[in-house]
Motif scaffolding. Structure first.
Motif, PDB file in Angstrom:
ATOM      1  N   LEU A   6      26.114  40.539  52.366  1.00 30.69           N
ATOM      2  CA  LEU A   6      26.380  40.930  50.980  1.00 30.69           C
ATOM      3  C   LEU A   6      25.191  41.732  50.471  1.00 30.69           C
ATOM      4  CD1 LEU A   6      27.804  37.472  49.845  1.00 30.69           C
ATOM      5  CD2 LEU A   6      29.099  39.501  50.545  1.00 30.69           C
ATOM      6  N   ASN A   7      25.348  43.042  50.436  1.00 23.93           N
ATOM      7  CA  ASN A   7      24.244  43.938  50.106  1.00 23.93           C
ATOM      8  C   ASN A   7      24.324  44.499  48.694  1.00 23.93           C
ATOM      9  OD1 ASN A   7      22.916  43.861  52.713  1.00 23.93           O
ATOM     10  ND2 ASN A   7      24.716  44.972  53.478  1.00 23.93           N
ATOM     11  N   MET A   8      25.270  44.027  47.908  1.00 22.02           N
ATOM     12  CA  MET A   8      25.383  44.431  46.519  1.00 22.02           C
ATOM     13  C   MET A   8      25.643  43.194  45.677  1.00 22.02           C
ATOM     14  SD  MET A   8      29.163  46.220  46.676  1.00 22.02           S
ATOM     15  CE  MET A   8      29.189  46.539  44.915  1.00 22.02           C
ATOM     16  N   GLN A   9      25.432  43.286  44.365  1.00 22.57           N
ATOM     17  CA  GLN A   9      25.596  42.135  43.492  1.00 22.57           C
ATOM     18  C   GLN A   9      27.024  41.615  43.564  1.00 22.57           C
ATOM     19  OE1 GLN A   9      24.069  42.436  39.539  1.00 22.57           O
ATOM     20  NE2 GLN A   9      22.190  43.448  40.180  1.00 22.57           N
ATOM     21  N   LEU A  10      27.127  40.285  43.663  1.00 25.57           N
ATOM     22  CA  LEU A  10      28.421  39.619  43.753  1.00 25.57           C
ATOM     23  C   LEU A  10      28.673  38.847  42.471  1.00 25.57           C
ATOM     24  CD1 LEU A  10      30.861  38.723  45.556  1.00 25.57           C
ATOM     25  CD2 LEU A  10      29.450  36.761  46.229  1.00 25.57           C
ATOM     26  N   GLY A  11      29.841  39.031  41.872  1.00 25.52           N
ATOM     27  CA  GLY A  11      30.259  38.249  40.720  1.00 25.52           C
ATOM     28  C   GLY A  11      31.455  37.396  41.099  1.00 25.52           C
ATOM     29  N   CYS A  12      31.375  36.091  40.795  1.00 24.73           N
ATOM     30  CA  CYS A  12      32.431  35.160  41.198  1.00 24.73           C
ATOM     31  C   CYS A  12      33.009  34.453  39.982  1.00 24.73           C
ATOM     32  CB  CYS A  12      31.881  34.101  42.147  1.00 24.73           C
ATOM     33  SG  CYS A  12      31.204  34.722  43.688  1.00 24.73           S
ATOM     34  N   PHE A  23      23.006  36.752  51.663  1.00 24.86           N
ATOM     35  CA  PHE A  23      22.952  37.326  50.321  1.00 24.86           C
ATOM     36  C   PHE A  23      21.694  38.183  50.210  1.00 24.86           C
ATOM     37  CE2 PHE A  23      25.815  33.850  49.840  1.00 24.86           C
ATOM     38  CZ  PHE A  23      26.572  34.061  48.693  1.00 24.86           C
ATOM     39  N   ASN A  24      21.852  39.493  50.135  1.00 26.75           N
ATOM     40  CA  ASN A  24      20.719  40.399  50.004  1.00 26.75           C
ATOM     41  C   ASN A  24      20.527  40.912  48.581  1.00 26.75           C
ATOM     42  OD1 ASN A  24      20.049  40.459  52.860  1.00 26.75           O
ATOM     43  ND2 ASN A  24      21.966  41.593  53.110  1.00 26.75           N
ATOM     44  N   ALA A  25      21.406  40.524  47.673  1.00 25.58           N
ATOM     45  CA  ALA A  25      21.345  40.940  46.273  1.00 25.58           C
ATOM     46  C   ALA A  25      21.739  39.750  45.399  1.00 25.58           C
ATOM     47  CB  ALA A  25      22.280  42.119  46.022  1.00 25.58           C
ATOM     48  N   PRO A  26      21.299  39.731  44.132  1.00 22.35           N
ATOM     49  CA  PRO A  26      21.633  38.606  43.251  1.00 22.35           C
ATOM     50  C   PRO A  26      23.135  38.438  43.067  1.00 22.35           C
ATOM     51  CG  PRO A  26      19.918  39.989  42.287  1.00 22.35           C
ATOM     52  CD  PRO A  26      20.446  40.737  43.476  1.00 22.35           C
TER      53      PRO A  26
END
Length: 264
Positions: A6-12, A23-26
């Protein structure tokens, strides 16, 4: 979701299960417009903060490795969110777990190794239970647990060693229980009470501070009102204020006082 980078921000929001990912991004876990969010994250390598935000958010964070020295906490819980954080490894994080206002958080059986500021930071939570964790300061971590203004909770069965300041810092709580912890070789105090009244029970506090300005157990509040019983400790302050019974030093000799073992 499994085995992803996961190289970009993840929203769940909603129901998620995330395992064996990197997880490479917040990432931000937040409630939907209606209903609840429940997210399980396990077995992941995480180098950016997991943020849990908002009432109706439930995060179950288990068996992950966190490395977030370049920014923020491993897990941040805020704005009424709920979390169980269990059996994770927090290595070289700025803060391991940051639990904010009105949150409900359990921190259970984690390792905090060389975190820069705190293993756990708790500030005005509704509830924060910190149980069975191991803080290895390595002369890097400032304080094992920095805890302020909780409504309720417990600090129990933890080991905190080799921090550059205090093992446990307590402020602005009443009748809060600190039970069966080991605080050793912390540069300042094993347990420092800044204000409030606490039940300090069954702890082993050794080799902390210098015995003159800093101590195994130290209350610097304006009106000390805590009880210390059944602890092992060699140095404490202030004299003539503590109440409690059956405390011994590390050689097993009971402290003398008005009642057997009461701190004089």
């Amino acid at each position: 979701m499994e085995q992803c980078d996961l190289n970009m921000q993840l929203g769940c929001e909603g129901i998620w299960n995330i395992s064996d990912c990197k997880f490479n991004a917040p990432s931000t876990i937040h409630p939907p417009s209606a209903g609840l969010t429940e997210v399980h994250i396990d077995g992941c390598d995480i180098i950016a903060t997991i943020n849990l935000v908002g009432a109706g958010t439930f995060g179950y964070i288990e068996s992950n490795k966190f490395y977030t020295l370049d920014g923020g906490a491993g897990v941040s819980i805020s704005e009424d969110a709920n979390a169980e954080i269990k059996a994770n490894h927090f290595i070289d994080c700025v803060v391991g777990v940051d639990a904010g206002a009105n949150t409900d958080v359990t921190v259970l059986s984690n390792d905090f190794v060389g975190c820069f500021l705190y293993g756990v930071l708790g500030n005005t939570c509704d509830r924060l239970d910190i149980i069975g964790n191991d803080v290895v300061g390595m002369g890097i971590t400032s304080e094992g647990f920095h805890i302020i203004g909780l409504m309720t909770g417990v600090i129990k069965d933890n080991k905190i060693a080799d921090c550059t300041s205090n093992g446990i810092f307590l402020d602005a709580m009443t009748d809060f229980v600190v039970d069966n912890n080991v605080c050793e070789r912390n540069t300042a105090n094993g347990i420092l009470i800044n204000s409030g009244a606490y039940q300090i029970l069954h702890n082993t506090l050794r080799y902390n501070g210098d015995g003159a300005i800093t101590f195994d157990l130290n209350d610097i509040s304006a009106v000390p009102a805590s009880v210390a019983s059944y602890n092992v400790l060699d140095t404490y302050s202030p004299i003539a204020v503590w109440s409690g019974a059956f405390n011994t030093n590390s050689a097993g000799i009971m402290w003398a006082g008005m009642q057997p073992g009461q701190l004089p």
